[in-house]
Design an enzyme around this catalytic site. Structure first.
Site, PDB file in Angstrom:
ATOM      1  N   ARG A   1       0.820  -1.221   0.000  1.00 27.25           N
ATOM      2  CA  ARG A   1       0.000   0.000   0.000  1.00 27.25           C
ATOM      3  C   ARG A   1       0.855   1.274   0.000  1.00 27.25           C
ATOM      4  NH1 ARG A   1      -5.466   1.770   1.525  1.00 27.25           N
ATOM      5  NH2 ARG A   1      -5.379   3.600   2.832  1.00 27.25           N
TER       6      ARG A   1
ATOM      7  N   ILE B   1      -7.334   7.796  -1.171  1.00 27.15           N
ATOM      8  CA  ILE B   1      -7.204   6.332  -1.205  1.00 27.15           C
ATOM      9  C   ILE B   1      -8.036   5.880  -0.007  1.00 27.15           C
ATOM     10  CG2 ILE B   1      -4.957   6.523  -0.012  1.00 27.15           C
ATOM     11  CD1 ILE B   1      -4.146   3.837  -1.169  1.00 27.15           C
ATOM     12  N   SER B   2      -8.951   4.944  -0.235  1.00 22.41           N
ATOM     13  CA  SER B   2      -9.923   4.588   0.800  1.00 22.41           C
ATOM     14  C   SER B   2      -9.256   3.938   2.017  1.00 22.41           C
ATOM     15  CB  SER B   2     -10.971   3.636   0.228  1.00 22.41           C
ATOM     16  OG  SER B   2     -11.580   4.216  -0.900  1.00 22.41           O
ATOM     17  N   GLN B   3      -9.973   4.012   3.128  1.00 20.92           N
ATOM     18  CA  GLN B   3      -9.540   3.376   4.381  1.00 20.92           C
ATOM     19  C   GLN B   3      -9.356   1.862   4.158  1.00 20.92           C
ATOM     20  OE1 GLN B   3     -12.760   3.501   7.148  1.00 20.92           O
ATOM     21  NE2 GLN B   3     -11.502   2.934   8.896  1.00 20.92           N
ATOM     22  N   PRO B   4      -8.291   1.279   4.674  1.00 20.39           N
ATOM     23  CA  PRO B   4      -8.077  -0.161   4.473  1.00 20.39           C
ATOM     24  C   PRO B   4      -9.285  -1.035   4.854  1.00 20.39           C
ATOM     25  CG  PRO B   4      -6.099   0.818   5.360  1.00 20.39           C
ATOM     26  CD  PRO B   4      -7.133   1.913   5.339  1.00 20.39           C
TER      27      PRO B   4
END
Ligand code: SAM
Length: 222
Positions: free
Chosen positions: A44, A70-73
């Site tokens: 990531r 970038i979205s939250q994991p």
């Protein structure tokens, strides 16, 4: 080839624990080992801007270029879990952004078709994904509201920006029995993540999963 450091590797394993913990907290939607194993492999830190490198494995969204994120994991894990890609599947992603979600899907599906409306983000993600060795991701710059007709129908569709309503062209390009995961705005402040399943007669059913916060889906002739 850029080698990762031990810190990056251990931070990624810690991220998996955080996703696990959040899934426990949220309850109803456990994340499978398959999804977590893939997220434990994909670097990531390569998908975030240099100044965000040290936060790459925190369980929150991060800014990328052009005011996008970038979205939250945990959300990446949950959306992947809900989509349930497998090695026979051809997936459409709307909103390539950094390319991170494309990489996760490419590890699990036969192919990923990803559309990004901002040209420079599309270019950057394409270069990075090629450099990382992904050969089953096909990308283009364009308005994802229109899907990608030449490659339809899809076995799954994931939209990573909040729509005002479910774009009908995306539903048309979904196979019968297949799933779409999409955040849909309810009010100007409130969005809900929905899992849509297309029935064999062309109608669809929709389940609300949980409240979310995404950047808006633009385009669509607006
Ligand atoms: N999946 C991404 C990732 O892993 O980094 C996160 C994407 S970000 C939350 C949403 C992305 O959707 C942004 O890059 C934005 O430019 C893109 N987007 C917004 N509207 C779009 C549209 N109509 N078609 C394609 N992409 C769109």
């Amino acid at each position: 080839m850029i080698r990762e450091t031990d810190e990056q590797y251990f931070a990624r394993l810690l991220m998996i624990k955080k996703i696990h913990a959040m899934a426990d907290e949220v309850g109803s939607y456990p994340i499978s080992k398959v999804v977590l194993d893939v997220m434990a492999r994909v670097p990531r830190h390569r998908f975030v801007p240099a100044e965000q490198m040290y936060s790459a494995y925190e369980n929150y969204p991060l800014p990328i270029e052009h005011g996008q994120t970038i979205s939250q994991p945990y959300i990446v894990a949950l959306m992947t879990q809900l989509l349930a890609p497998d090695k026979q599947h051809k997936i459409l992603e709307v909103g390539t952004g950094s390319g991170y979600q494309s990489a996760i899907l490419a590890e699990m599906a036969a192919s990923v078709y990803s559309v990004e409306i901002i040209a420079s983000l599309a270019d950057r993600a394409a270069k990075l994904l090629t450099e990382l060795g992904y050969r089953n991701i096909y990308q283009k710059q364009g308005d994802g509201n229109e899907g990608w007709r030449e490659h339809a129908p899809f076995d799954g569709i994931i939209v990573t920006a909040a729509a005002e309503h479910v774009p009908h062209m995306l539903l048309d390009q979904l196979k019968a029995g297949a799933r779409m995961v999409i955040p849909v705005a309810r009010t100007s402040h409130l969005q809900e993540l929905r899992l849509i399943t297309k029935n064999s007669d062309g109608t669809s059913r929709s389940a609300v999963i949980l409240p979310v916060s995404f950047v808006p889906l633009t385009g669509g002739g607006k």
